[in-house]
Design a protein around this motif. Structure first.
Motif, PDB file in Angstrom:
ATOM      1  N   ALA A  31       0.828  -1.210   0.000  1.00 43.42           N
ATOM      2  CA  ALA A  31       0.000   0.000   0.000  1.00 43.42           C
ATOM      3  C   ALA A  31       0.860   1.257   0.000  1.00 43.42           C
ATOM      4  CB  ALA A  31      -0.928  -0.010   1.218  1.00 43.42           C
ATOM      5  N   GLN A  34       2.265   1.779  -3.367  1.00 44.88           N
ATOM      6  CA  GLN A  34       1.301   2.339  -4.310  1.00 44.88           C
ATOM      7  C   GLN A  34       1.206   3.856  -4.170  1.00 44.88           C
ATOM      8  OE1 GLN A  34      -0.262   0.452  -6.683  1.00 44.88           O
ATOM      9  NE2 GLN A  34       0.953  -1.218  -5.826  1.00 44.88           N
ATOM     10  N   TYR A 131      -5.441   2.212   0.435  1.00 44.44           N
ATOM     11  CA  TYR A 131      -4.884   1.082  -0.307  1.00 44.44           C
ATOM     12  C   TYR A 131      -4.765  -0.161   0.569  1.00 44.44           C
ATOM     13  CZ  TYR A 131      -3.848   3.362  -4.737  1.00 44.44           C
ATOM     14  OH  TYR A 131      -3.968   3.967  -5.964  1.00 44.44           O
TER      15      TYR A 131
END
Length: 450
Positions: A31, A34, A131
């Motif tokens: 996450a 990202q 995320y």
């Protein structure tokens, strides 16, 4: 997930239980990759303290970042501020520290620094949590094989940070005249801290500098000072320096074995900075002793209180264009020297003050007179249903105590951002009143938490 995971100092919890599991750490790495990858991140620096669980979480984070196409540089056991510093000097795009700071060994945590070694802002944390929800719901995807992130180990990280800390002692000063006891808390600074003081000329006695993966912060360090106080007196040392597990907190002990806390150190540093031309103010927290506020007022230095947590101190410093702030617990920030709280660097500034003034630590702190302060912790798990702090009976008790204390006292109730506790703090003109008042409020709170 459907709940906020980032506290005042990253994500923290009991190892083996959500969120401190390898599965979660991997998904957090993905996450973060990202979000930070979208901001141009290509390499993340990962450090840790001495907990045995650090190896587990390090490998999981590495896998998560790699799956997001982000490279990883592993620096091993190093203080949190070392990772912040190296994130900047290695030109890494982000830094990650695996540490639960002052918590026991069975806890661990993950905190993330953005480019330049500064802590993430709220928007970045919220986006990472978004995320994370995707990953936890089964939506984690891996980049193509040719885009996977690579991992490398950094061999000279400790040496670089040691030289950085030594450079924080200004000019051509040395520590030749000092005999220092250093309590390393069996934590991340167990090698680097004694080396820094020795290489600057001090005679160093290192205690709690033999980590085994399970003894970090165990009856030692900045949160448990008795052994350091005793060692300073028994060795006839000039002073003692206590670090916590990840070495971002500094507490000290004078030659008499008396503890010198973050408020007193912040006053000492501010007074010297003002003498050197500093014209800004100081940011403390809701926990800062009223005596600090009064002492700074006597110096003509503006003072603001932030929420508890060094990230909130940093926010107020940036908002006001000031450079100096800190917490009673020993997080001390001077943005002229470091981007975050750094215990070793802060100790260099204190030692420089003592050299400049020709004073012992005991004499140097005499300008501040703290009010007696009592802190009582009440165990409390968020989500148990009843929130004690909004109960009328608790509010009435707090109001009654505040009326009794008058203008020369304070009451503060808050939920800890790092542990499952409600903290009850009372300041009063004498210790007996502070202790009795805090106990009354704590007992009222316990009625609602079982």
């Amino acid at each position: 997930m459907n709940r906020q995971l980032f506290g005042t100092d990253g994500i923290r919890g009991r190892v083996g239980k959500f969120p401190m599991t390898p599965d979660f750490a991997m998904k957090l790495g993905w996450a973060a990759g990202q979000v930070l990858g979208a901001e141009g991140v290509r390499e993340v620096l990962i450090g840790k303290d001495t907990r045995a669980s650090g190896y587990l979480l390090e490998s999981a984070l590495e896998a998560g970042f790699s799956s997001a196409g982000v490279n990883v540089a592993l620096v091993g056991p190093l203080p949190t501020p070392a990772v912040a510093y190296l994130t900047s000097t290695f030109r890494a795009d982000a830094g990650v520290v695996i540490s639960a700071s002052h918590n026991p060994f069975y806890d661990n945590g993950i905190k993330i620094f953005a480019k330049g070694g500064f802590k993430l802002n709220d928007v970045q944390e919220q986006e990472i949590e978004r995320y994370l929800q995707i990953a936890l719901d089964g939506g984690m995807t891996c980049v193509d094989s040719e885009r996977l992130g690579k991992a490398r180990r950094v061999d000279d990280a400790t040496g670089r940070y040691t030289e950085y800390c030594k450079a924080a002692l200004p000019g051509n000063l040395s520590l030749d005249s000092f005999k220092i006891v250093v309590d390393c808390a069996n934590g991340a600074a167990y090698k680097v801290a004694p080396a820094v003081y020795r290489e600057l000329g001090a005679k160093v006695i290192a205690i709690h500098a033999t980590p085994d993966g399970f003894n970090i912060n165990e009856q030692c360090g900045a949160t448990s000072m008795q052994s350091l106080c005793e060692a300073v007196v028994s060795h006839g040392a000039d002073l003692g320096i206590a670090l916590d597990g990840d070495a971002d907190r500094l507490m000290m002990v004078d030659h008499t074995g008396t503890i010198v806390d973050g408020d007193e150190l912040l006053y000492l540093l501010t007074r010297q900075a003002k003498a050197n031309g500093y014209a800004g103010g100081v940011v403390g927290t809701q926990m800062s002793n009223l005596g600090l506020e009064q002492a700074l007022d006597a110096l003509g230095v503006p003072f603001l209180r932030a929420k508890v947590g060094d990230r909130y101190v940093m926010e107020q410093l940036e908002a006001n264009g000031w450079r100096i702030g800190g917490e009673t617990s020993g997080h001390l920030i001077n943005l002229d020297h470091a981007s975050t709280g750094d215990a070793i660097v802060a100790s260099m500034q204190v030692l420089a003050c003592l050299i400049a003034q020709g004073l012992s630590l005991s004499d140097a702190k005499q300008g501040i007179e703290k009010l007696p302060q009592t802190l009582v912790n009440v165990s409390y798990q968020a989500g148990q249903g009843i929130d004690p702090l909004i109960q009328p009976a608790v509010k009435e008790m707090v109001g009654a105590v505040e009326n009794e204390l008058g203008p020369d006292g304070r009451v503060l109730l808050r939920k800890s951002g790092t542990e499952p506790l409600i903290r009850v703090m009372v300041e009063a003109t004498n210790a007996e009143t502070a202790e009795a008042s805090a106990s009354k409020i704590a007992e009222q709170i316990r009625h609602f938490v079982g």
